[in-house]
Motif scaffolding. Structure first.
Motif, PDB file in Angstrom:
ATOM      1  N   VAL A  32      -8.737  -6.443 -22.250  1.00  0.00           N
ATOM      2  CA  VAL A  32      -9.187  -6.417 -20.858  1.00  0.00           C
ATOM      3  C   VAL A  32     -10.186  -7.544 -20.651  1.00  0.00           C
ATOM      4  CG1 VAL A  32     -10.295  -5.060 -19.049  1.00  0.00           C
ATOM      5  CG2 VAL A  32      -8.831  -3.924 -20.741  1.00  0.00           C
ATOM      6  N   PHE A  33      -9.920  -8.381 -19.656  1.00  0.00           N
ATOM      7  CA  PHE A  33     -10.780  -9.525 -19.352  1.00  0.00           C
ATOM      8  C   PHE A  33     -11.486  -9.290 -18.024  1.00  0.00           C
ATOM      9  CE2 PHE A  33      -7.342 -10.906 -22.052  1.00  0.00           C
ATOM     10  CZ  PHE A  33      -7.978 -11.682 -23.009  1.00  0.00           C
ATOM     11  N   LEU A  34     -12.608  -9.967 -17.860  1.00  0.00           N
ATOM     12  CA  LEU A  34     -13.430  -9.763 -16.672  1.00  0.00           C
ATOM     13  C   LEU A  34     -12.934 -10.547 -15.467  1.00  0.00           C
ATOM     14  CD1 LEU A  34     -16.922  -9.867 -18.400  1.00  0.00           C
ATOM     15  CD2 LEU A  34     -15.712  -7.861 -17.572  1.00  0.00           C
ATOM     16  N   THR A  35     -12.250 -11.668 -15.726  1.00  0.00           N
ATOM     17  CA  THR A  35     -11.766 -12.494 -14.619  1.00  0.00           C
ATOM     18  C   THR A  35     -10.328 -12.921 -14.882  1.00  0.00           C
ATOM     19  OG1 THR A  35     -12.413 -14.645 -15.541  1.00  0.00           O
ATOM     20  CG2 THR A  35     -14.100 -13.421 -14.320  1.00  0.00           C
ATOM     21  N   ALA A  36      -9.611 -13.237 -13.815  1.00  0.00           N
ATOM     22  CA  ALA A  36      -8.226 -13.701 -13.948  1.00  0.00           C
ATOM     23  C   ALA A  36      -8.173 -15.036 -14.681  1.00  0.00           C
ATOM     24  CB  ALA A  36      -7.592 -13.829 -12.557  1.00  0.00           C
ATOM     25  N   ALA A  37      -9.154 -15.894 -14.448  1.00  0.00           N
ATOM     26  CA  ALA A  37      -9.164 -17.192 -15.119  1.00  0.00           C
ATOM     27  C   ALA A  37      -9.311 -17.030 -16.629  1.00  0.00           C
ATOM     28  CB  ALA A  37     -10.298 -18.053 -14.570  1.00  0.00           C
ATOM     29  N   GLN A  38     -10.145 -16.085 -17.050  1.00  0.00           N
ATOM     30  CA  GLN A  38     -10.341 -15.846 -18.471  1.00  0.00           C
ATOM     31  C   GLN A  38      -9.057 -15.299 -19.104  1.00  0.00           C
ATOM     32  OE1 GLN A  38     -13.315 -12.941 -19.336  1.00  0.00           O
ATOM     33  NE2 GLN A  38     -13.511 -13.519 -21.489  1.00  0.00           N
ATOM     34  N   ARG A  39      -8.413 -14.365 -18.411  1.00  0.00           N
ATOM     35  CA  ARG A  39      -7.153 -13.816 -18.913  1.00  0.00           C
ATOM     36  C   ARG A  39      -6.092 -14.907 -19.004  1.00  0.00           C
ATOM     37  NH1 ARG A  39      -2.292 -12.843 -16.848  1.00  0.00           N
ATOM     38  NH2 ARG A  39      -1.025 -11.102 -17.668  1.00  0.00           N
ATOM     39  N   GLN A  67     -31.911 -17.994  -7.866  1.00  0.00           N
ATOM     40  CA  GLN A  67     -31.732 -17.729  -9.287  1.00  0.00           C
ATOM     41  C   GLN A  67     -31.121 -18.977  -9.928  1.00  0.00           C
ATOM     42  OE1 GLN A  67     -28.352 -15.360 -10.240  1.00  0.00           O
ATOM     43  NE2 GLN A  67     -29.185 -14.587 -12.160  1.00  0.00           N
ATOM     44  N   LEU A  68     -31.721 -19.451 -11.018  1.00  0.00           N
ATOM     45  CA  LEU A  68     -31.176 -20.583 -11.758  1.00  0.00           C
ATOM     46  C   LEU A  68     -30.332 -20.043 -12.907  1.00  0.00           C
ATOM     47  CD1 LEU A  68     -34.258 -22.990 -11.882  1.00  0.00           C
ATOM     48  CD2 LEU A  68     -32.617 -22.559 -10.051  1.00  0.00           C
ATOM     49  N   PHE A  69     -29.066 -20.447 -12.935  1.00  0.00           N
ATOM     50  CA  PHE A  69     -28.142 -19.933 -13.947  1.00  0.00           C
ATOM     51  C   PHE A  69     -27.552 -21.119 -14.693  1.00  0.00           C
ATOM     52  CE2 PHE A  69     -24.189 -18.075 -15.537  1.00  0.00           C
ATOM     53  CZ  PHE A  69     -24.659 -16.866 -16.043  1.00  0.00           C
ATOM     54  N   THR A  70     -27.990 -21.301 -15.934  1.00  0.00           N
ATOM     55  CA  THR A  70     -27.644 -22.513 -16.684  1.00  0.00           C
ATOM     56  C   THR A  70     -26.979 -22.187 -18.021  1.00  0.00           C
ATOM     57  OG1 THR A  70     -29.951 -22.512 -17.458  1.00  0.00           O
ATOM     58  CG2 THR A  70     -29.404 -23.976 -15.629  1.00  0.00           C
ATOM     59  N   SER A  71     -26.281 -21.060 -18.098  1.00  0.00           N
ATOM     60  CA  SER A  71     -25.621 -20.665 -19.342  1.00  0.00           C
ATOM     61  C   SER A  71     -24.560 -21.680 -19.741  1.00  0.00           C
ATOM     62  CB  SER A  71     -24.964 -19.304 -19.194  1.00  0.00           C
ATOM     63  OG  SER A  71     -25.913 -18.268 -19.179  1.00  0.00           O
ATOM     64  N   ALA A  72     -24.280 -21.713 -21.064  1.00  0.00           N
ATOM     65  CA  ALA A  72     -23.239 -22.596 -21.576  1.00  0.00           C
ATOM     66  C   ALA A  72     -21.854 -22.003 -21.353  1.00  0.00           C
ATOM     67  CB  ALA A  72     -23.470 -22.873 -23.062  1.00  0.00           C
ATOM     68  N   ASN A  73     -21.718 -20.688 -21.504  1.00  0.00           N
ATOM     69  CA  ASN A  73     -20.451 -20.020 -21.207  1.00  0.00           C
ATOM     70  C   ASN A  73     -20.712 -18.546 -20.965  1.00  0.00           C
ATOM     71  OD1 ASN A  73     -20.135 -18.526 -23.878  1.00  0.00           O
ATOM     72  ND2 ASN A  73     -20.102 -20.641 -24.611  1.00  0.00           N
ATOM     73  N   GLU A  74     -19.785 -17.903 -20.255  1.00  0.00           N
ATOM     74  CA  GLU A  74     -19.919 -16.490 -19.908  1.00  0.00           C
ATOM     75  C   GLU A  74     -18.530 -15.865 -19.798  1.00  0.00           C
ATOM     76  OE1 GLU A  74     -22.545 -14.490 -19.438  1.00  0.00           O
ATOM     77  OE2 GLU A  74     -24.093 -16.008 -19.686  1.00  0.00           O
ATOM     78  N   GLY A  75     -18.482 -14.540 -19.823  1.00  0.00           N
ATOM     79  CA  GLY A  75     -17.252 -13.830 -19.491  1.00  0.00           C
ATOM     80  C   GLY A  75     -17.250 -13.570 -17.990  1.00  0.00           C
ATOM     81  N   GLN A  76     -18.182 -12.775 -17.544  1.00  0.00           N
ATOM     82  CA  GLN A  76     -18.462 -12.604 -16.116  1.00  0.00           C
ATOM     83  C   GLN A  76     -19.950 -12.330 -16.038  1.00  0.00           C
ATOM     84  OE1 GLN A  76     -17.485  -8.933 -14.252  1.00  0.00           O
ATOM     85  NE2 GLN A  76     -17.262  -9.819 -12.226  1.00  0.00           N
ATOM     86  N   ALA A  77     -20.679 -13.149 -15.322  1.00  0.00           N
ATOM     87  CA  ALA A  77     -22.125 -13.019 -15.286  1.00  0.00           C
ATOM     88  C   ALA A  77     -22.522 -11.950 -14.272  1.00  0.00           C
ATOM     89  CB  ALA A  77     -22.761 -14.358 -14.922  1.00  0.00           C
ATOM     90  N   LEU A  78     -22.697 -10.731 -14.758  1.00  0.00           N
ATOM     91  CA  LEU A  78     -23.082  -9.630 -13.876  1.00  0.00           C
ATOM     92  C   LEU A  78     -24.440  -9.894 -13.236  1.00  0.00           C
ATOM     93  CD1 LEU A  78     -21.994  -6.863 -12.980  1.00  0.00           C
ATOM     94  CD2 LEU A  78     -23.352  -5.825 -14.795  1.00  0.00           C
ATOM     95  N   VAL A  79     -25.274 -10.655 -13.934  1.00  0.00           N
ATOM     96  CA  VAL A  79     -26.608 -10.933 -13.416  1.00  0.00           C
ATOM     97  C   VAL A  79     -26.544 -11.739 -12.118  1.00  0.00           C
ATOM     98  CG1 VAL A  79     -26.998 -13.110 -14.662  1.00  0.00           C
ATOM     99  CG2 VAL A  79     -28.935 -11.593 -14.177  1.00  0.00           C
ATOM    100  N   LEU A  80     -25.474 -12.502 -11.909  1.00  0.00           N
ATOM    101  CA  LEU A  80     -25.311 -13.218 -10.639  1.00  0.00           C
ATOM    102  C   LEU A  80     -25.125 -12.232  -9.494  1.00  0.00           C
ATOM    103  CD1 LEU A  80     -22.894 -16.120 -11.655  1.00  0.00           C
ATOM    104  CD2 LEU A  80     -25.334 -16.303 -11.192  1.00  0.00           C
ATOM    105  N   LEU A  81     -24.291 -11.233  -9.713  1.00  0.00           N
ATOM    106  CA  LEU A  81     -24.060 -10.217  -8.684  1.00  0.00           C
ATOM    107  C   LEU A  81     -25.315  -9.394  -8.432  1.00  0.00           C
ATOM    108  CD1 LEU A  81     -20.540  -9.178  -9.896  1.00  0.00           C
ATOM    109  CD2 LEU A  81     -21.048  -9.922  -7.566  1.00  0.00           C
ATOM    110  N   GLU A  82     -26.062  -9.101  -9.488  1.00  0.00           N
ATOM    111  CA  GLU A  82     -27.298  -8.339  -9.334  1.00  0.00           C
ATOM    112  C   GLU A  82     -28.304  -9.120  -8.497  1.00  0.00           C
ATOM    113  OE1 GLU A  82     -27.156  -5.756 -13.492  1.00  0.00           O
ATOM    114  OE2 GLU A  82     -28.163  -7.692 -13.442  1.00  0.00           O
ATOM    115  N   ALA A  83     -28.333 -10.436  -8.671  1.00  0.00           N
ATOM    116  CA  ALA A  83     -29.213 -11.269  -7.846  1.00  0.00           C
ATOM    117  C   ALA A  83     -28.734 -11.277  -6.396  1.00  0.00           C
ATOM    118  CB  ALA A  83     -29.251 -12.689  -8.403  1.00  0.00           C
ATOM    119  N   GLN A  84     -27.438 -11.475  -6.197  1.00  0.00           N
ATOM    120  CA  GLN A  84     -26.896 -11.512  -4.838  1.00  0.00           C
ATOM    121  C   GLN A  84     -27.122 -10.187  -4.116  1.00  0.00           C
ATOM    122  OE1 GLN A  84     -22.905 -12.696  -6.046  1.00  0.00           O
ATOM    123  NE2 GLN A  84     -23.149 -14.659  -5.011  1.00  0.00           N
ATOM    124  N   GLN A  85     -27.086  -9.100  -4.857  1.00  0.00           N
ATOM    125  CA  GLN A  85     -27.301  -7.779  -4.272  1.00  0.00           C
ATOM    126  C   GLN A  85     -28.666  -7.701  -3.584  1.00  0.00           C
ATOM    127  OE1 GLN A  85     -27.119  -4.601  -7.182  1.00  0.00           O
ATOM    128  NE2 GLN A  85     -25.644  -3.506  -5.934  1.00  0.00           N
TER     129      GLN A  85
END
Length: 606
Positions: free
Chosen positions: A254-261, A373-391
């Motif tokens: 199970v993948f978090l995004t269609a692009a990852q799958r 929010q500054l988000f500078t990760s090298a890679n992620e599956g799905q960054a839930l923290v982005l949604l938490e910030a947008q919330q």
């Protein structure tokens, strides 16, 4: 068999549950909470030695980080309290060291009861000798004996024995994973059951777990290749490699995004057993009135590790200061890189502008008080923290990396996406937000709207649908296991038409029904330039004929191209880089097409 709509036992499997945890465990516990909300209960399953787990669970429930309807089941505590279904018959003991002279060493007590040992570790006093750990119930009786040592041939062995309340051995295992699998089967391998394995470490231990009724599902929380590696040909990430190599033993990924799958399927196939389910988003309602949002306050939230790359966020702050602004960056999280990051702040002269808060349960409040929010990760599956910030209306400014940010951010609408590593572009976008109040307010509202729409998704329904599909595939499975093969170039013949005939030797016989072809990929773009079926195939030897026109098309434009052997068996795909046998000296052709030799300077890829 399809799940009942009225009853379900949902098991979220991870390695351990601690008082403080990161994104993967957060998703695990939040998902368990959603299942508990719908079905009245759900389970988080752990395997670590955790006599203090009941206290940890109480604290997490008290902080609102775990639903009170979620039951946490730990291997050791469950063996101590509930016991284990006996083996029939008990497995034969393959390892029987001399243990008459073992001496008691470390003792671990049950929390709040120092007189009640949970475990006692014994050794024979030798650095690499025999060791034995006994695990005890609160009444003092032993429920598990774990012995490690060497057999007469000098091979390291292990024996784990489960005891009933009378002291009789009722089950015996020669490895810890064998015990984990047996116990997990007794819990979860039944109808109307769902098992989701979240931990990479735990998944690698459960690849040989054979279930009869429940499909075995693994949830990818991060990218499957190592940092900086190309998706279709790059080295697999170290923790994911054993899982992917044993993929035939899983019922579904199970993948978090269609692009990852899609990236995984392009490389490994098995599309029908690969699913997409996004992370659940917990309600972001604040306990009190929201804090005042300050236009110049920014936030970087996450563990302080190399992958999260908080150093880049600090450099953006330094650039904003250089431009005459007065930003404040709140760094919320902890990790091994904190000392280096603090030193970087001193070096860049922004120590007063960057505040390190460590771990915090008040992350939504931090988001509510910051503009971006500054988000500078090298890679992620799905960054839930982005949604938490947008919330909370906090606008993400993110590197456009694989995977996740582009699924949550519409550039210029509810956040900004910039090229990875482009600090100037990130500083430009943040500068827009801290100097243009109307733009910031408009984008902040778009963030909230997007998060509301995302939270409305019925994630549980998607898990049930996925479980039912995986169960149906499991029941009617006819897929064959892909052998673990290797391939190397054994001959090269120049043809009369200026083409080439390439001989390839394959070790480990491949089934006749396996489709094998030579593929040539552009090294930079990974675009397929040529695909050539074998012109001859006998036993482990394949011959591929490439005409002059094929070679011309395979040369690529501006960058070299690389040669691979691609094998497809059923829905599975394996891609092997082709090279030659290791040698101290290798031939090559000069720019004048003359044959020369040179010493080998590195390992050849196989």
């Amino acid at each position: 068999m399809a799940l009942s709509s009225e009853h379900l036992d949902a098991y979220m499997v991870t390695w351990k549950l601690e008082r403080e945890f990161g994104g993967m465990t957060t998703v695990c516990t939040q998902r368990a909470g959603l299942f508990a909300q719908r079905y009245g209960r759900a389970f988080v399953v752990t395997f670590n030695r955790a006599p203090d787990q009941p206290q940890i669970v109480d604290e997490l429930v008290g902080k609102g980080k775990l639903s009170p309807d979620v039951q946490v089941l730990n291997l050791y505590l469950d063996l101590a309290q509930r016991g284990l279904a006996p083996q029939e018959p008990v497995a034969v003991k393959k390892f029987d060291p001399a243990i008459t002279d073992l001496v008691l060493g470390e003792t671990v007590a049950y929390p709040g009861a120092p007189e009640r040992p949970f475990s006692q570790h014994f050794t024979d006093g030798q650095a690499a000798g025999t060791g034995q750990t006994r695990f005890l119930r609160k009444d003092g009786s032993t429920f598990l004996i774990d012995t490690k040592g060497f057999d007469p041939q000098g091979k390291k062995r292990r024996c784990l024995e489960v005891l009933d309340t009378e002291g009789a051995v009722i089950a015996r295992f020669n490895t810890a994973p064998a015990l984990y699998r047996y116990w997990l089967s007794s819990l979860a391998d039944h109808e109307n059951s769902l098992v989701v394995i979240d931990s990479k470490y735990t998944a690698a231990l459960l690849d040989k777990w054979k279930t009869t009724k429940v499909p075995k599902l693994y949830a990818f929380h991060s990218i499957h290749v190592a940092k900086g590696e190309p998706l279709e040909t790059g080295q697999l990430s170290k923790p994911h490699a054993p899982i992917i190599q044993a993929r035939q033993q899983w019922d579904g990924f199970v993948f978090l995004t269609a692009a990852q799958r899609d990236a995984y399927v392009r490389r490994f196939g098995d599309a029908e057993r690969c699913f997409v389910i996004p992370n659940p988003l917990k309600s972001g309602t604040l306990p009190g009135p929201p804090p005042q949002r300050r236009s110049t306050h920014l936030i970087a939230a996450g563990s302080l590790t190399a992958n999260k790359n908080v150093a880049a966020s600090i450099k953006v702050v330094a650039e904003l200061v250089r431009r005459g602004h007065h930003p404040v960056l709140h760094v919320v999280g902890q990790g091994a890189q904190r000392g280096k990051l603090e030193a970087l702040c001193q070096e860049l002269g922004v120590a007063d502008q960057v505040l390190f808060h460590g771990y915090s349960d008040r992350l939504p409040e931090f988001f509510a008080g910051c503009t971006a929010q500054l988000f500078t990760s090298a890679n992620e599956g799905q960054a839930l923290v982005l949604l938490e910030a947008q919330q909370q209306g906090c606008i993400p400014v993110s590197y456009d990396i694989n995977f996740g940010p582009a699924d949550s951010i519409r550039d210029g609408v509810n956040g900004f996406l910039v090229e990875p590593g482009d600090l100037q572009a990130m500083a430009d976008r943040v500068e827009q937000l801290i100097t243009d109040g109307q733009l910031a307010a408009k984008m902040s509202e778009h963030c909230r709207q997007f998060a509301r729409e995302y939270a409305a998704n019925d994630v549980i329904a998607r898990w049930l649908e996925t479980r039912n599909k995986a169960a149906a595939l499991k029941a009617h499975s006819t897929r064959e296991d892909m052998p673990d093969f290797s391939a190397r170039i054994t001959s090269l013949e120049f043809l009369k038409d200026d083409g080439l005939a390439l001989g390839v030797s394959v070790r480990e016989p491949l089934p006749r029904q396996a489709e094998i072809e030579l593929v040539i990929l552009d090294r930079d773009t990974k675009a397929q330039l040529q695909s050539i079926a074998s012109s001859a195939r006998q036993d482990g030897l394949l011959v591929f004929s490439l005409s002059a026109q094929m070679l011309q098309a395979a040369a690529g434009e501006g960058s070299p191209s690389d040669v691979y052997l691609r094998c497809q068996l059923g829905g599975s795909v394996e891609l092997k880089r082709l090279g030659v046998k290791n040698s101290r000296t290798l031939p090559y052709f000069t720019s004048h097409n003359n044959l020369s030799f040179k010493p080998q300077t590195g390992q050849q890829k196989k």
